[in-house]
Structures are given as C-alpha cells and as structure tokens.
Design an enzyme around this catalytic site. Sequence first.
Site, PDB file in Angstrom:
ATOM      1  CG  ASP A 106      -6.872   3.340   2.676  1.00 19.58           C
ATOM      2  OD1 ASP A 106      -7.764   3.015   1.903  1.00 19.58           O
ATOM      3  OD2 ASP A 106      -6.720   4.500   3.290  1.00 19.58           O
ATOM      4  CE  LYS A 147      -1.001   2.328   3.267  1.00 18.08           C
ATOM      5  NZ  LYS A 147      -1.223   3.346   4.719  1.00 18.08           N
TER       6      LYS A 147
END
Length: 210
Positions: A139, A121
């Site tokens: 996320d 991420k």
Amino acid sequence: MTRKERFNAIIGWFAQNQPVAQSELHFNNPYELLVAVILSAQCTDKRVNIVTPPLFQRFPTSESLSTASFEEVYPFVKSVSYPNAKARHLIEMARMLEQDYGGVVPSDIDQLMRLPGVGRKTANVIASIVYDKPVIAVDTHVFRVAHRLGLSDGSTPYAVEQDLERHIPLEQRAVSHHWLILHGRYICTARKPKCTQCPLTPWCPRNDYP
C-alpha cells in the site's frame, strides 16, 4: 551496504524487537476482513473500525449483503472515502462471492482479484492474513517505506512487491507486511518522518531526511 545486507539488518531488527505485528483492522472472519480491507482503500483503519460494527450487525454475512440495495448500504459507509463506489463494490462483491464461490472467500490471488473492489493489494492482504500465503501487500505506507529505507526503487507497487518478496524469506513475508505498514504509519510518516525516533537509521540511506 548492499541491498541484501540492508534487508537482513532491517528485517532482523523487526524480528528481534517487534516479533508480533498484525492488522489494526477489526474483524472476526474472512468475510469481515474482506469488507474492511475494501473500505480501507485511501481511508484510515481507525475510520473503518468505526464504520464496520454497525455494518456487520446489519449485514453479518455475504449472503445478507448480496441481497442489499445501494440505499441500504450507503448510510453505513458514507463517512469513508469514495462511499458511492465502495457501497456498490461491497454489494457486487457479495453477490459474486455467493454466486461463484458459495460464500467462501477464495484463497487464490487471481480469484480474489475477480471480486469487485479487490485489487492486488487487497487480494494479497486477504491471502496473507487469512490463508498465510507468503505474499506482501504494497500500500502507500509500504511503498514509501521501501523506497526510503532503500529496500526497493521500483516505480510501481507490483515492482516493489517483487523486490520485497525477492529478499524476504517466505516465513517472514506475512509479518513483514505489517512491520512496514506500521513503521510507515507511526514513524516513517509521509510529511514529517520521525527520523530522530527511528530505530532503523543505522541502515537507512536517507537518515538525514528533513
């Protein structure tokens, strides 16, 4: 409604009504963004933006951070989540950045993921914002919103990432990441989604969400 139609409608609405969307983290260069994103894991951007100004004043470059001790860094990050681990990650990240990359934040996803404290991420966020790479960071907000809006049923962040990138044009991926995050942060919230305020209800398969 097919998934493709839902994507087209939702991304189309964002493009028309919120053409500009960007990170709420405060930063001036790739090094500062990298530090901020590492600190933001399971922590609010608001808190990170409070923490980083004095941190960057004391450690303005990866070189200065690479020579710091845990005891020097910890006081600056003690108010974020998991401060012990993040303080160590920041120092180790800076050391590798200096030793292996000459202090330059890499653009390659795999190279970014070599840095301590950097998962997929975080790597995607850096690659997207700094280097305009056509990738989408997933996320908790993006994961939740993608499922609620019927954009993905992937069971992992990577599966959701693949679904989103499969349906969102290359030139819209970077901004789409911010669209979905901000929508999840302010409208499609985790506990009490504001469905009555949501402009996407015409295309949401869960518009009767309690």
